[in-house]
Scaffold this motif. Sequence first.
Motif, PDB file in Angstrom:
ATOM      1  N   HIS A 165       0.838  -1.190   0.000  1.00 10.36           N
ATOM      2  CA  HIS A 165       0.000   0.000   0.000  1.00 10.36           C
ATOM      3  C   HIS A 165       0.879   1.248   0.000  1.00 10.36           C
ATOM      4  N   VAL A 166       0.565   2.201  -0.872  1.00  9.99           N
ATOM      5  CA  VAL A 166       1.303   3.456  -0.944  1.00  9.99           C
ATOM      6  C   VAL A 166       0.486   4.607  -0.366  1.00  9.99           C
ATOM      7  N   TRP A 167      -0.778   4.722  -0.787  1.00 14.80           N
ATOM      8  CA  TRP A 167      -1.604   5.879  -0.395  1.00 14.80           C
ATOM      9  C   TRP A 167      -3.061   5.553  -0.675  1.00 14.80           C
ATOM     10  N   ASP A 168      -3.968   6.220   0.071  1.00 10.37           N
ATOM     11  CA  ASP A 168      -5.393   6.136  -0.263  1.00 10.37           C
ATOM     12  C   ASP A 168      -6.052   7.476  -0.008  1.00 10.37           C
ATOM     13  N   SER A 169      -7.283   7.595  -0.485  1.00 11.73           N
ATOM     14  CA  SER A 169      -7.956   8.898  -0.547  1.00 11.73           C
ATOM     15  C   SER A 169      -8.669   9.284   0.739  1.00 11.73           C
ATOM     16  N   ARG A 170      -8.560   8.497   1.785  1.00 12.34           N
ATOM     17  CA  ARG A 170      -9.178   8.890   3.046  1.00 12.34           C
ATOM     18  C   ARG A 170      -8.589  10.216   3.526  1.00 12.34           C
ATOM     19  N   GLY A 171      -9.461  11.113   3.876  1.00 13.15           N
ATOM     20  CA  GLY A 171      -9.025  12.449   4.277  1.00 13.15           C
ATOM     21  C   GLY A 171      -9.117  13.468   3.166  1.00 13.15           C
ATOM     22  N   CYS A 172      -9.377  13.013   1.954  1.00 14.15           N
ATOM     23  CA  CYS A 172      -9.563  13.936   0.832  1.00 14.15           C
ATOM     24  C   CYS A 172     -10.989  14.475   0.826  1.00 14.15           C
ATOM     25  N   LEU A 173     -11.181  15.601   0.180  1.00  9.57           N
ATOM     26  CA  LEU A 173     -12.522  16.179   0.065  1.00  9.57           C
ATOM     27  C   LEU A 173     -13.259  15.539  -1.098  1.00  9.57           C
ATOM     28  N   THR A 174     -13.460  14.233  -1.000  1.00 10.00           N
ATOM     29  CA  THR A 174     -14.186  13.491  -2.027  1.00 10.00           C
ATOM     30  C   THR A 174     -14.768  12.241  -1.399  1.00 10.00           C
ATOM     31  N   GLN A 175     -15.924  11.807  -1.906  1.00 12.09           N
ATOM     32  CA  GLN A 175     -16.560  10.622  -1.350  1.00 12.09           C
ATOM     33  C   GLN A 175     -16.015   9.331  -1.943  1.00 12.09           C
ATOM     34  N   GLU A 176     -15.445   9.398  -3.117  1.00 13.51           N
ATOM     35  CA  GLU A 176     -14.948   8.190  -3.764  1.00 13.51           C
ATOM     36  C   GLU A 176     -13.672   7.699  -3.075  1.00 13.51           C
ATOM     37  N   ILE A 177     -13.627   6.395  -2.848  1.00 19.59           N
ATOM     38  CA  ILE A 177     -12.449   5.777  -2.244  1.00 19.59           C
ATOM     39  C   ILE A 177     -11.513   5.289  -3.360  1.00 19.59           C
ATOM     40  N   PHE A 178     -10.251   5.566  -3.172  1.00 18.03           N
ATOM     41  CA  PHE A 178      -9.245   5.164  -4.155  1.00 18.03           C
ATOM     42  C   PHE A 178      -7.938   4.886  -3.416  1.00 18.03           C
ATOM     43  N   SER A 179      -7.200   3.879  -3.867  1.00 17.95           N
ATOM     44  CA  SER A 179      -5.918   3.563  -3.245  1.00 17.95           C
ATOM     45  C   SER A 179      -4.885   3.229  -4.311  1.00 17.95           C
ATOM     46  N   VAL A 180      -3.628   3.422  -3.962  1.00 18.99           N
ATOM     47  CA  VAL A 180      -2.507   3.239  -4.884  1.00 18.99           C
ATOM     48  C   VAL A 180      -1.566   2.187  -4.314  1.00 18.99           C
ATOM     49  N   TRP A 181      -1.069   1.318  -5.224  1.00 18.87           N
ATOM     50  CA  TRP A 181      -0.297   0.153  -4.793  1.00 18.87           C
ATOM     51  C   TRP A 181       0.959  -0.020  -5.633  1.00 18.87           C
ATOM     52  N   GLN A 182       2.031  -0.405  -4.944  1.00 15.27           N
ATOM     53  CA  GLN A 182       3.310  -0.683  -5.595  1.00 15.27           C
ATOM     54  C   GLN A 182       3.526  -2.190  -5.686  1.00 15.27           C
ATOM     55  N   PRO A 183       3.920  -2.714  -6.868  1.00 17.95           N
ATOM     56  CA  PRO A 183       4.186  -4.150  -6.971  1.00 17.95           C
ATOM     57  C   PRO A 183       5.420  -4.543  -6.163  1.00 17.95           C
ATOM     58  N   VAL A 184       5.326  -5.654  -5.455  1.00 19.82           N
ATOM     59  CA  VAL A 184       6.447  -6.186  -4.674  1.00 19.82           C
ATOM     60  C   VAL A 184       7.095  -7.287  -5.495  1.00 19.82           C
ATOM     61  N   VAL A 185       8.227  -6.987  -6.101  1.00 24.04           N
ATOM     62  CA  VAL A 185       8.847  -7.949  -7.020  1.00 24.04           C
ATOM     63  C   VAL A 185       9.896  -8.823  -6.341  1.00 24.04           C
ATOM     64  N   ASP A 186      10.319  -8.455  -5.135  1.00 22.35           N
ATOM     65  CA  ASP A 186      11.241  -9.300  -4.374  1.00 22.35           C
ATOM     66  C   ASP A 186      10.413 -10.282  -3.567  1.00 22.35           C
ATOM     67  N   MET A 187      10.412 -11.545  -3.992  1.00 26.77           N
ATOM     68  CA  MET A 187       9.550 -12.558  -3.388  1.00 26.77           C
ATOM     69  C   MET A 187      10.186 -13.275  -2.202  1.00 26.77           C
ATOM     70  N   GLY A 188      11.387 -12.862  -1.819  1.00 25.92           N
ATOM     71  CA  GLY A 188      12.011 -13.468  -0.647  1.00 25.92           C
ATOM     72  C   GLY A 188      12.920 -14.634  -0.987  1.00 25.92           C
ATOM     73  N   PRO A 189      13.614 -15.167   0.029  1.00 21.96           N
ATOM     74  CA  PRO A 189      14.635 -16.203  -0.205  1.00 21.96           C
ATOM     75  C   PRO A 189      14.088 -17.525  -0.707  1.00 21.96           C
ATOM     76  N   LEU A 190      12.814 -17.808  -0.485  1.00 19.47           N
ATOM     77  CA  LEU A 190      12.250 -19.088  -0.896  1.00 19.47           C
ATOM     78  C   LEU A 190      11.652 -19.057  -2.301  1.00 19.47           C
ATOM     79  N   ALA A 191      11.641 -17.912  -2.923  1.00 25.83           N
ATOM     80  CA  ALA A 191      11.068 -17.801  -4.265  1.00 25.83           C
ATOM     81  C   ALA A 191      11.984 -18.458  -5.288  1.00 25.83           C
ATOM     82  N   PRO A 192      11.436 -18.994  -6.378  1.00 31.05           N
ATOM     83  CA  PRO A 192      12.281 -19.586  -7.434  1.00 31.05           C
ATOM     84  C   PRO A 192      13.275 -18.561  -7.967  1.00 31.05           C
ATOM     85  N   LYS A 193      14.514 -19.001  -8.101  1.00 37.25           N
ATOM     86  CA  LYS A 193      15.571 -18.091  -8.539  1.00 37.25           C
ATOM     87  C   LYS A 193      15.634 -17.935 -10.051  1.00 37.25           C
TER      88      LYS A 193
END
Length: 378
Positions: A165-193
Amino acid sequence: GDANPQATLGTSTAKKVEAHATLARLATALAAHSLSPLDCFDTFDIDGDGTLTLAELSGGLKWLLSRAPPAQVLALARYLDTNGDNLISRSEFDAALKPIMSRLPSSSSSSSSQALPSGKPTLDLKTFHQSVSPTSESDKDNNKLSQDSIRKVSISIQPFYQFDHVWDSRGCLTQEIFSVWQPVVDMGPLAPKNKLYIPIGFYGSDNLNKPKKSPRPKIIQLEAPGNLFGRSSINDELPILLDVCFPPPIGYHRIFEASGRKNFYVWKPDPPETFIAMGIVATTDDAPPPLETIRCVPKSFTTLSNKAKFMWEPQGSQGSLWRVGRLGLLAVSESKTNPPEQIYDLLPDISISDAIAQIQANQQSSPVVLHGGKSTAF
């Protein structure tokens, strides 16, 4: 001594590509930090004798770029040492980098210069005594960028589910909910190499949950043939292919901002020449994000698209956010009635071989001259 401007590289075409990719990363970093090639040289030159050894070059690259595998450093050293004296002079270093940096967009040298890494470069003696001695077996076995690797690595578009999660619209002067997301490309030590996921943009959701619903967000995947556990003889070459074919941008410029519980900033990446930045990057502070937050794609991989869906517009803002292309990337437009002017999508049939061929063709037609020489030490 000074280089012969007509010197030819005594290595394979694959080595030229590998060295050029590292040199491009270095030029990009210098532009981001507002450093000249000679400033960089003097910083790398730990003993101040006016030349760089292999250990000084490796230590400097690791300090500035964070990651500099021995094979890439060795290829770059051979590339730069145009007169074969086993050292890199100030003029050799400057002659290779200055033409590349002169072709970078002016936005990369704007006032939003990034801070240098903490500390100072240190000599990298251990790596090169143990890993890339030219007479050692480890050098012969060290994974290199080869035509065989290029043919074996596949590239595909895959559904993706891992986000922060990066950011969302809570606290904005708008009723519509919106959120922004960053892809996590590092899958950790157990991920296929044998797999690498390539972040080419951020994603949006019309609620507070990770983006999941149709169309599912997608991402580019590089994959080397491997066994059940993801083991492959060319795993170490995947990061090289990543840097060659999908380089980071050379800088950013801010294109959108909004407020809420946190401030919200959207940045458009400035791609290297012959590459395209398909997506955007979002932050919650006004400092440009790290360059390797996102990757650019070869222009030959892309086509223009009209696939766009409006997602959110803050009250009183001079812009709106959209989901675009078949990957579902986040994009910015001036209003909710007009989609972004240029939407890029990926062609259905893309390959690493095509990307390498295009990069080699660009190098041949480029005015940039990159040299190399024969060196017994390098």
